[in-house]
Design a protein around this motif. Structure first.
Motif, mmCIF file in Angstrom:
data_model
loop_
_atom_site.group_PDB
_atom_site.id
_atom_site.type_symbol
_atom_site.label_atom_id
_atom_site.label_comp_id
_atom_site.label_asym_id
_atom_site.label_seq_id
_atom_site.Cartn_x
_atom_site.Cartn_y
_atom_site.Cartn_z
ATOM 1 N N GLU A 245 10.691 1.655 8.630
ATOM 2 C CA GLU A 245 11.450 0.728 7.812
ATOM 3 C C GLU A 245 10.625 0.017 6.747
ATOM 4 O O GLU A 245 10.951 -1.101 6.328
ATOM 5 N N GLY A 246 9.539 0.663 6.308
ATOM 6 C CA GLY A 246 8.823 0.156 5.154
ATOM 7 C C GLY A 246 9.646 0.445 3.910
ATOM 8 O O GLY A 246 10.420 1.393 3.854
ATOM 9 N N VAL B 5 -1.133 3.513 2.139
ATOM 10 C CA VAL B 5 0.018 3.770 3.014
ATOM 11 C C VAL B 5 -0.367 3.552 4.478
ATOM 12 O O VAL B 5 0.409 3.005 5.260
ATOM 13 N N ARG B 6 -1.586 3.946 4.848
ATOM 14 C CA ARG B 6 -2.065 3.681 6.217
ATOM 15 C C ARG B 6 -2.089 2.187 6.498
ATOM 16 O O ARG B 6 -1.706 1.741 7.585
ATOM 17 N N PHE B 7 -2.554 1.396 5.529
ATOM 18 C CA PHE B 7 -2.589 -0.055 5.681
ATOM 19 C C PHE B 7 -1.171 -0.597 5.838
ATOM 20 O O PHE B 7 -0.909 -1.462 6.677
ATOM 21 N N GLY B 8 -0.234 -0.073 5.043
ATOM 22 C CA GLY B 8 1.169 -0.466 5.179
ATOM 23 C C GLY B 8 1.701 -0.162 6.572
ATOM 24 O O GLY B 8 2.396 -0.981 7.174
ATOM 25 N N ASN B 9 1.356 1.010 7.105
ATOM 26 C CA ASN B 9 1.788 1.376 8.457
ATOM 27 C C ASN B 9 1.185 0.454 9.508
ATOM 28 O O ASN B 9 1.854 0.062 10.465
ATOM 29 N N ALA C 226 3.349 8.627 4.611
ATOM 30 C CA ALA C 226 4.539 8.136 3.919
ATOM 31 C C ALA C 226 5.788 8.310 4.783
ATOM 32 O O ALA C 226 6.672 7.448 4.794
ATOM 33 N N LYS C 227 5.863 9.417 5.510
ATOM 34 C CA LYS C 227 6.996 9.644 6.408
ATOM 35 C C LYS C 227 7.022 8.581 7.509
ATOM 36 O O LYS C 227 8.072 8.007 7.805
ATOM 37 N N MET C 228 5.859 8.297 8.096
ATOM 38 C CA MET C 228 5.774 7.254 9.115
ATOM 39 C C MET C 228 6.165 5.905 8.534
ATOM 40 O O MET C 228 6.859 5.110 9.181
ATOM 41 N N PHE C 229 5.748 5.636 7.302
ATOM 42 C CA PHE C 229 6.077 4.379 6.617
ATOM 43 C C PHE C 229 7.584 4.225 6.485
ATOM 44 O O PHE C 229 8.147 3.181 6.805
#
Length: 69
Positions: free
Chosen positions: A64-65, A19-23, A57-60
């Motif tokens: 708009e992930g 999830v960090r990588f996604g962010n 996950a909230k940041m993601f």
């Protein structure tokens, strides 16, 4: 660029890092979809002070992930 991250591990550190990588990618302007499979479907399992999965996950979601399970 569109990026798909497929996450199938139930290990809290792996989920947190995915999830960090996604962010990180979202912050770089990429379109990111995070697909949860197998043990990763329960994304918040293992959320802790050491691995704050829920916070990431909230940041993601706010960035708009797209989360698909």
């Amino acid at each position: 660029m569109q990026v798909l991250i497929i996450l199938s591990s139930n290990d809290p550190e792996v989920k947190w890092n995915a999830v960090r990588f996604g962010n990180f990618l979202l912050n770089e302007g990429e379109d990111v979809t995070l697909f949860l499979n197998a043990g990763a479907v329960d994304l918040y399992a293992g959320d802790s002070e050491a691995f704050p999965i829920a916070e990431q996950a909230k940041m993601f979601a706010l960035s708009e992930g797209v989360l698909v399970a």
